[in-house]
Scaffold this motif. Structure first.
Motif, mmCIF file in Angstrom:
data_model
loop_
_atom_site.group_PDB
_atom_site.id
_atom_site.type_symbol
_atom_site.label_atom_id
_atom_site.label_comp_id
_atom_site.label_asym_id
_atom_site.label_seq_id
_atom_site.Cartn_x
_atom_site.Cartn_y
_atom_site.Cartn_z
ATOM 1 N N HIS A 287 0.842 -1.202 0.000
ATOM 2 C CA HIS A 287 0.000 0.000 0.000
ATOM 3 C C HIS A 287 0.875 1.250 0.000
ATOM 4 O O HIS A 287 0.574 2.232 -0.677
ATOM 5 C CB HIS A 287 -0.911 0.024 1.228
ATOM 6 C CG HIS A 287 -2.028 -0.978 1.183
ATOM 7 N ND1 HIS A 287 -1.922 -2.228 1.734
ATOM 8 C CD2 HIS A 287 -3.262 -0.914 0.633
ATOM 9 C CE1 HIS A 287 -3.060 -2.893 1.536
ATOM 10 N NE2 HIS A 287 -3.883 -2.114 0.868
ATOM 11 N N ASP B 147 5.860 -0.476 11.612
ATOM 12 C CA ASP B 147 5.426 -1.866 11.783
ATOM 13 C C ASP B 147 6.042 -2.397 13.077
ATOM 14 O O ASP B 147 7.131 -1.987 13.479
ATOM 15 C CB ASP B 147 5.872 -2.729 10.593
ATOM 16 C CG ASP B 147 4.966 -3.951 10.417
ATOM 17 O OD1 ASP B 147 4.196 -3.973 9.442
ATOM 18 O OD2 ASP B 147 5.027 -4.867 11.271
ATOM 19 N N PHE C 155 1.581 0.570 16.717
ATOM 20 C CA PHE C 155 0.701 1.718 16.451
ATOM 21 C C PHE C 155 -0.129 2.148 17.664
ATOM 22 O O PHE C 155 -0.714 3.214 17.667
ATOM 23 C CB PHE C 155 -0.137 1.528 15.188
ATOM 24 C CG PHE C 155 -1.062 0.332 15.152
ATOM 25 C CD1 PHE C 155 -2.033 0.132 16.117
ATOM 26 C CD2 PHE C 155 -0.990 -0.567 14.084
ATOM 27 C CE1 PHE C 155 -2.907 -0.953 16.052
ATOM 28 C CE2 PHE C 155 -1.856 -1.659 14.014
ATOM 29 C CZ PHE C 155 -2.813 -1.842 15.007
ATOM 30 N N ASP D 18 -3.765 -1.454 7.821
ATOM 31 C CA ASP D 18 -4.129 -2.691 7.115
ATOM 32 C C ASP D 18 -3.783 -3.792 8.114
ATOM 33 O O ASP D 18 -2.623 -4.179 8.244
ATOM 34 C CB ASP D 18 -3.296 -2.774 5.821
ATOM 35 C CG ASP D 18 -3.477 -4.088 5.093
ATOM 36 O OD1 ASP D 18 -4.517 -4.747 5.287
ATOM 37 O OD2 ASP D 18 -2.577 -4.454 4.311
HETATM 38 C C1 LIG Z 1 -1.584 -7.134 6.459
HETATM 39 S S1 LIG Z 1 0.020 -6.666 6.891
HETATM 40 C C2 LIG Z 1 0.257 -5.153 6.028
HETATM 41 C C3 LIG Z 1 0.584 -5.346 4.593
HETATM 42 C C4 LIG Z 1 0.893 -4.071 3.850
HETATM 43 N N1 LIG Z 1 -0.250 -3.190 3.776
HETATM 44 C C5 LIG Z 1 1.412 -4.375 2.465
HETATM 45 O O1 LIG Z 1 0.767 -3.980 1.480
HETATM 46 O O2 LIG Z 1 2.468 -5.003 2.342
HETATM 47 C C6 LIG Z 1 -0.179 -6.102 8.509
HETATM 48 C C7 LIG Z 1 1.094 -5.629 9.169
HETATM 49 O O3 LIG Z 1 0.707 -4.939 10.347
HETATM 50 C C8 LIG Z 1 1.681 -5.173 11.326
HETATM 51 N N2 LIG Z 1 1.054 -4.889 12.615
HETATM 52 C C9 LIG Z 1 0.041 -5.549 13.198
HETATM 53 N N3 LIG Z 1 -0.258 -4.981 14.384
HETATM 54 C C10 LIG Z 1 0.554 -3.911 14.529
HETATM 55 C C11 LIG Z 1 0.721 -2.912 15.546
HETATM 56 N N4 LIG Z 1 -0.009 -2.921 16.661
HETATM 57 N N5 LIG Z 1 1.638 -1.946 15.345
HETATM 58 C C12 LIG Z 1 2.404 -1.927 14.213
HETATM 59 N N6 LIG Z 1 2.310 -2.858 13.229
HETATM 60 C C13 LIG Z 1 1.393 -3.838 13.391
HETATM 61 C C14 LIG Z 1 2.070 -6.620 11.118
HETATM 62 O O4 LIG Z 1 3.352 -6.873 11.649
HETATM 63 C C15 LIG Z 1 2.032 -6.730 9.584
HETATM 64 O O5 LIG Z 1 3.306 -6.521 9.026
#
Ligand SMILES: C[S@@+](CC[C@H](N)C(=O)[O-])C[C@H]1O[C@@H](n2cnc3c(N)ncnc32)[C@H](O)[C@@H]1O
Length: 301
Positions: free
Chosen positions: A37, A55, A82, A103
């Motif tokens: 994204h 991330d 986050f 996401d």
């Molecule tokens: C579905 S993936 C995102 C994919 C990305 N949009 C792409 O196009 O490559 C979700 C990501 O969110 C991260 N994530 C999940 N919870 C999080 C948090 N509380 N804080 C930061 N990152 C987080 C995960 O480690 C993962 O890498």
């Protein structure tokens, strides 16, 4: 879930259409993952749009760094959670933003790496931590420490698992014999606890239990609530927040949070999605991981 080992960004066109990236705009990708994204937002906001990406997972971040290096100083990446977005943005002088994207969930890269312990299909340690540097408890540690009742609750609450009691009883029985340490060991145990006639047709019988454990290990729902509250404060007036979720409990938090902000007097946001945007049949066919995705968005007043 993967196509040739890549992660296909879900609802990409829809997210970009909502965020309306423009030259000179400032964007935050709170879950940059492998940068799919983020890359689209940077391309659409060329030549001067700027993106901050964060991330929890350092390994994902390293891959995003490689992919996004072509954008030079238009991109800034940060390892962090986050839920701490407000403090991180303050420290780094990031805000305000014209658009913020979440996401949620896992990337295919995390699921496919057996050593992370997210997949019931691959033999690996029962870990499931998105942030292995953060020092939180792994799934194996949780299953060793929690009582049978607590395990039942987490399977019911986060996995909506009908057979939670039976699975929890089996887990406790098994751990008396030997420690529960591997993904396949847990998957087999779940399969043995759920009567064959009740196995779901569309998903693996252990899907719900694994999902519930992952949500607990990473405290995903509380972090989402904090992350959203932090994010809305970082938007300019007219700035947009866009959230893609994959689980009904996450979607409920997103829906209620956005509606709550819209009901404030004066309203903090205007909700852009009365109903969630969902993937087309064609996207689901190309990327089954998109199946349960829901996108909701709002604009800061
Ligand atoms: C579905 S993936 C995102 C994919 C990305 N949009 C792409 O196009 O490559 C979700 C990501 O969110 C991260 N994530 C999940 N919870 C999080 C948090 N509380 N804080 C930061 N990152 C987080 C995960 O480690 C993962 O890498």
């Amino acid at each position: 879930m993967t196509v040739e080992g890549r992660h296909l960004p879900v609802l990409l066109e829809e997210a970009v259409a909502i965020l309306q990236p423009r030259t000179g705009g400032r964007y935050l990708d709170a879950t940059v993952g492998l940068g799919g994204h983020a890359e689209a937002l940077l391309i659409e906001s060329a030549p001067t749009g700027h993106l901050c990406g964060m991330d929890r997972d350092v390994e994902a971040l390293a891959l995003a760094k490689g992919r996004l290096s072509q954008f030079g100083d238009r991109i800034e990446l940060f390892h962090g959670d986050f839920a701490m977005l407000g403090a991180i943005a303050d420290e780094n002088g990031w805000a305000p933003f014209d658009g913020i994207l979440f996401d949620l969930g896992l990337s295919s890269f995390q699921l496919d790496d057996a050593s992370r312990g997210f997949s019931f299909m691959k033999e690996g340690p029962l870990d499931m931590r998105m942030d292995r540097q953060g020092g939180g408890k792994s799934a194996a540690e949780l299953l060793t420490r929690l009582s049978e009742r607590e395990i039942t609750r987490l399977l019911q609450d986060y996995g909506e698992e009908r057979w939670a009691r039976r699975i929890a009883a089996r887990i406790v029985e098994e751990r008396r014999r030997q420690p529960l340490t591997s993904t396949v060991q847990l998957a087999r145990l779940v399969a043995g606890a759920v009567p064959r006639y009740a196995w779901p047709r569309q998903i693996h019988v252990a899907t719900r239990a694994f999902q519930a454990l992952r949500i607990t290990v990473n405290d995903e729902l509380a972090k989402l609530t904090h992350g959203l509250q932090n994010a809305v404060e970082l938007l300019v007036a007219g700035g947009r927040i866009c959230v893609i979720s994959f689980h009904s409990l996450e979607d409920r938090i997103v829906k209620e949070t956005l509606r709550g902000w819209a009901r404030l007097k004066p309203p903090r946001v205007h909700v852009l999605t009365k109903r969630p945007i969902i993937p087309t049949e064609r996207e689901i066919e190309a990327n089954p991981r998109a199946r349960s995705a829901k996108l909701r968005a709002a604009e800061r007043c």
